[in-house]
Design an enzyme around this catalytic site. Structure first.
Site, mmCIF file in Angstrom:
data_model
loop_
_atom_site.group_PDB
_atom_site.id
_atom_site.type_symbol
_atom_site.label_atom_id
_atom_site.label_comp_id
_atom_site.label_asym_id
_atom_site.label_seq_id
_atom_site.Cartn_x
_atom_site.Cartn_y
_atom_site.Cartn_z
ATOM 1 N N THR A 122 5.544 4.436 2.147
ATOM 2 C CA THR A 122 6.105 5.704 2.586
ATOM 3 C C THR A 122 6.581 5.647 4.030
ATOM 4 O O THR A 122 7.551 6.316 4.398
ATOM 5 C CB THR A 122 5.060 6.824 2.426
ATOM 6 O OG1 THR A 122 4.389 6.644 1.187
ATOM 7 C CG2 THR A 122 5.698 8.196 2.465
ATOM 8 N N GLY B 167 0.826 -1.194 0.000
ATOM 9 C CA GLY B 167 0.000 0.000 0.000
ATOM 10 C C GLY B 167 0.866 1.251 0.000
ATOM 11 O O GLY B 167 2.063 1.207 0.301
ATOM 12 N N CYS B 168 0.245 2.381 -0.340
ATOM 13 C CA CYS B 168 1.007 3.631 -0.416
ATOM 14 C C CYS B 168 1.468 4.095 0.963
ATOM 15 O O CYS B 168 2.617 4.523 1.129
ATOM 16 C CB CYS B 168 0.171 4.715 -1.101
ATOM 17 S SG CYS B 168 -1.476 4.975 -0.388
ATOM 18 N N PHE B 169 0.596 4.013 1.963
ATOM 19 C CA PHE B 169 1.003 4.398 3.317
ATOM 20 C C PHE B 169 2.127 3.501 3.843
ATOM 21 O O PHE B 169 3.118 4.012 4.394
ATOM 22 C CB PHE B 169 -0.186 4.356 4.274
ATOM 23 C CG PHE B 169 -1.120 5.532 4.184
ATOM 24 C CD1 PHE B 169 -0.657 6.827 4.382
ATOM 25 C CD2 PHE B 169 -2.462 5.348 3.910
ATOM 26 C CE1 PHE B 169 -1.514 7.915 4.314
ATOM 27 C CE2 PHE B 169 -3.335 6.428 3.831
ATOM 28 C CZ PHE B 169 -2.853 7.717 4.032
#
Length: 354
Positions: A161, A156-158
């Site tokens: 990052t 996932g993007c979260f």
């Protein structure tokens, strides 16, 4: 098996569109199949006239037999719960898969069913073996496994990052295992292309708000990878916020240093040592903090670190484009590794600034 032809399933969503844009300019891949459910039977130009594709292909129903005839690997950009209906048969037919959904991010099908309870009720999955086989697609940490994998679960993007700056310090045992806090902010495109009330301009503009404050789905995904790297169970606090911009994601991670004598320069050296050979990660000098605009339209993650000697806390900062390094471009990065190519092949790394 050599990888050349790529099938993109869920082609007209944000993840699919970004993937197609990148594949169009890639020196080694060609698009062999476009798949969709609601868009099946339509010419591509009817759906997305702003992104012309050679010969204006027809979007087709994603039938595994048809995909296997025309693709070596399938990139699935589908809502959670749908990819698992295609993946087993695709693998049986020799098609390798990179899945952008959460269907294979967990090592355990039981854990996926618990976290994605609503999706689990609508699709009765029996592919627990594939959950344990799938490789978590964070290239900077799992490159060798990704290269030989049949099935890659794009993060996932979260989690992407947040994990990139955090993992080196867990790996080295430089921070306390408890008390990690992640404060993250994302643009509205993170909610996908389907219409949602809270993402309307009138709702999201000129406002910032937290959501999923306790029990956000990405919390357990972050904890899973963090625990594997730390070698022990990690529990952390994760709070996402929606901000009024289209794309971009910034995570600020707080942790307590085991050695309060470490400086920001020392901690920057830690990040440099882990990522100096990875073209898609840029470690910034002390005192320079990342901005989401720097990463916009690129597959680059910008990392920075600061130390608060007064509190003994480490402050980690990370910015990415949520649709690129946080989604589609990272999937292409995984495809590169699976094809035996340098991981940054065909990926934009220079910001389109301002």
């Amino acid at each position: 098996m050599a990888i050349k032809r790529v099938a993109v399933i869920g082609a007209s969503g944000y993840g699919g569109l970004q993937s197609l844009r990148l594949l169009q300019g890639h020196p080694d891949f060609v698009v062999g199949f476009l798949g969709g459910e609601r868009s099946a039977g339509k010419r591509w130009s009817e759906l997305c006239p702003f992104l012309p594709l050679p010969d204006d292909p027809l979007v087709e129903t994603p039938e595994p037999a048809r995909i296997a005839e025309r693709a070596d690997v399938a990139l699935l950009s589908l809502p959670n719960g749908l990819a698992s209906g295609l993946v087993p048969e695709l693998l049986e037919r020799g098609v390798r898969v990179v899945d952008l959904s959460a269907d294979y991010r967990y090592r355990s099908l039981d854990q996926w069913s618990e976290v994605y309870a609503q999706e689990a009720r609508s699709c009765k999955r029996t592919d627990s073996e594939l959950c344990s086989e799938a490789v978590y697609g964070l290239p900077e940490w799992n490159a060798a496994a990704i290269a030989s994998a049949r099935l890659v679960a794009a993060p996932g993007c979260f989690p992407t990052t947040s994990l990139l700056p955090l993992l080196p310090f867990l790996k080295q045992g430089l921070i306390e295992q408890d008390g990690v806090i992640i404060d993250a902010k994302t643009g509205t495109s993170g909610g996908g292309r389907a219409a949602k009330e809270h993402l309307l301009l009138a709702e999201a503009s000129e406002s910032i708000c937290p959501y999923g404050v306790v029990g956000h789905r990405h919390t357990s995904e972050i904890e899973q990878m963090a625990s594997e790297i730390a070698g022990c169970a990690i529990q952390l606090q994760f709070t996402p916020h929606l901000v009024p911009m289209v794309r971009g994601l910034l995570s600020t991670v707080y942790a307590r240093l085991r050695d309060p004598g470490l400086t920001a320069e020392d901690c920057t050296t830690v990040l440099d040592s882990f990522y100096r050979h990875h073209a898609c990660v840029t470690v910034l000098p002390v005192g320079t903090y990342p901005a989401t605009k720097w990463a916009k339209h690129t597959n680059c993650a910008f990392l920075s670190v600061q130390v608060d000697n007064r509190t003994g806390r480490l402050v980690l900062m990370s910015a990415v484009d949520n649709l690129m390094k946080g989604q589609a471009a990272q999937a292409i990065q995984c495809l590169n590794l699976m094809a035996g190519l340098p991981e940054a092949t065909g990926l934009p790394l220079t910001p389109f600034y301002p």
